[in-house]
Design a protein around this motif. Sequence first.
Motif, PDB file in Angstrom:
ATOM      1  N   LYS A  62      30.396  45.978  56.077  1.00 47.66           N
ATOM      2  CA  LYS A  62      29.207  45.350  57.217  1.00 47.66           C
ATOM      3  C   LYS A  62      27.026  45.331  56.665  1.00 47.66           C
ATOM      4  O   LYS A  62      26.837  44.672  57.091  1.00 47.66           O
ATOM      5  CB  LYS A  62      28.670  46.949  58.182  1.00 47.66           C
ATOM      6  N   SER A 203      41.171  42.426  63.247  1.00 43.38           N
ATOM      7  CA  SER A 203      39.979  43.100  64.124  1.00 43.38           C
ATOM      8  C   SER A 203      38.728  43.424  63.418  1.00 43.38           C
ATOM      9  O   SER A 203      37.849  43.173  64.157  1.00 43.38           O
ATOM     10  CB  SER A 203      40.764  44.630  64.071  1.00 43.38           C
ATOM     11  N   THR A 204      38.200  42.761  62.131  1.00 45.59           N
ATOM     12  CA  THR A 204      37.149  43.085  61.588  1.00 45.59           C
ATOM     13  C   THR A 204      36.341  41.709  61.447  1.00 45.59           C
ATOM     14  O   THR A 204      34.730  42.334  61.713  1.00 45.59           O
ATOM     15  CB  THR A 204      37.112  43.593  60.497  1.00 45.59           C
ATOM     16  N   PRO A 206      35.099  38.858  62.951  1.00 44.79           N
ATOM     17  CA  PRO A 206      34.688  38.334  64.148  1.00 44.79           C
ATOM     18  C   PRO A 206      32.965  39.872  64.190  1.00 44.79           C
ATOM     19  O   PRO A 206      31.999  39.162  64.381  1.00 44.79           O
ATOM     20  CB  PRO A 206      35.213  38.936  65.678  1.00 44.79           C
ATOM     21  N   GLN A 207      33.592  40.982  64.285  1.00 43.33           N
ATOM     22  CA  GLN A 207      32.113  42.188  63.790  1.00 43.33           C
ATOM     23  C   GLN A 207      31.375  41.824  62.773  1.00 43.33           C
ATOM     24  O   GLN A 207      29.526  41.622  62.899  1.00 43.33           O
ATOM     25  CB  GLN A 207      33.087  43.156  64.002  1.00 43.33           C
ATOM     26  N   LEU A 208      32.194  41.430  61.768  1.00 42.97           N
ATOM     27  CA  LEU A 208      30.834  40.657  60.359  1.00 42.97           C
ATOM     28  C   LEU A 208      30.841  39.286  60.932  1.00 42.97           C
ATOM     29  O   LEU A 208      29.302  39.690  60.620  1.00 42.97           O
ATOM     30  CB  LEU A 208      31.985  40.781  58.888  1.00 42.97           C
ATOM     31  N   GLU A 210      29.853  38.163  63.614  1.00 45.14           N
ATOM     32  CA  GLU A 210      28.095  38.558  64.534  1.00 45.14           C
ATOM     33  C   GLU A 210      26.798  39.382  63.606  1.00 45.14           C
ATOM     34  O   GLU A 210      25.707  39.216  63.956  1.00 45.14           O
ATOM     35  CB  GLU A 210      28.481  39.863  65.679  1.00 45.14           C
ATOM     36  N   ILE A 211      27.731  40.236  62.645  1.00 50.92           N
ATOM     37  CA  ILE A 211      26.117  40.828  61.840  1.00 50.92           C
ATOM     38  C   ILE A 211      26.203  39.966  60.859  1.00 50.92           C
ATOM     39  O   ILE A 211      24.478  40.010  61.052  1.00 50.92           O
ATOM     40  CB  ILE A 211      26.810  42.641  61.526  1.00 50.92           C
ATOM     41  N   ASP A 214      23.089  37.358  62.917  1.00 47.92           N
ATOM     42  CA  ASP A 214      22.425  38.265  63.105  1.00 47.92           C
ATOM     43  C   ASP A 214      21.248  39.015  62.949  1.00 47.92           C
ATOM     44  O   ASP A 214      19.547  38.461  62.670  1.00 47.92           O
ATOM     45  CB  ASP A 214      22.313  40.217  64.124  1.00 47.92           C
TER      46      ASP A 214
END
Length: 221
Positions: A62, A203-204, A206-208, A210-211, A214
């Motif tokens: 992250k 699973s990870t 898409p979150q990365l 987005e981070i 942003d």
Amino acid sequence: MHNTEVSTYEFLQDFEGLMMPRMYFGKPFPAEERDGGLICLEYIGNSRTMSFHEEHEIGPLKQLAHTLGKIQACSLKKEPTALDLHNDLFKNMVDVWSLEAINGMFTGLVEFDNSNKTRELMANIGQLLDKYYGSNLPTTIHHQMGFRPVLVNGDLHGGNVLIDKKTGDLAAVIDWQCAHLGVGVEDLHQIILSSLSAQDRRSTLPQLIEIMYDSLVENLD
């Protein structure tokens, strides 16, 4: 590739907090010489690479995604002018690595593991290399999609990411010899392939993304 790394550090030296070693001295290879290039970088103590042989926590990834977004924002706020960073890395790679040489790096693994599973995997890789060798999609897709290119590391496997030995936090991103203007998710795909299991990658990612996005938007202000 040495000249590309020097150009990258020179370009980013005016920005702070990028989790990169400081370059104290950098000299590109002159066109007429093979031994004239030098680079002197800050030593990052109490750190280690993200080993290929272990699965890693999501925390430093992250932090890495946030750092990548910040670096990409730098390349949008101040356009890189060094010709080395405008090279089509993947297209030019065919002049350095033959298809036989790249195939050899993978098929050599069979000498260490001659199982049916490994031989089948190497055969599949060989078919993909035959199909995509010389493809410059990673460095041209932004043109096809109408995006402005951003600065990417281009070789972001676990060996080029340093983490703090005590805290496990991101310490630095190193080795910018393959840096180029391309698509930001290229770096994320490379690092999760060498640091997460297949299930965790799905699973990870898409979150990365987005981070990273942003962080890019935040640092454009």
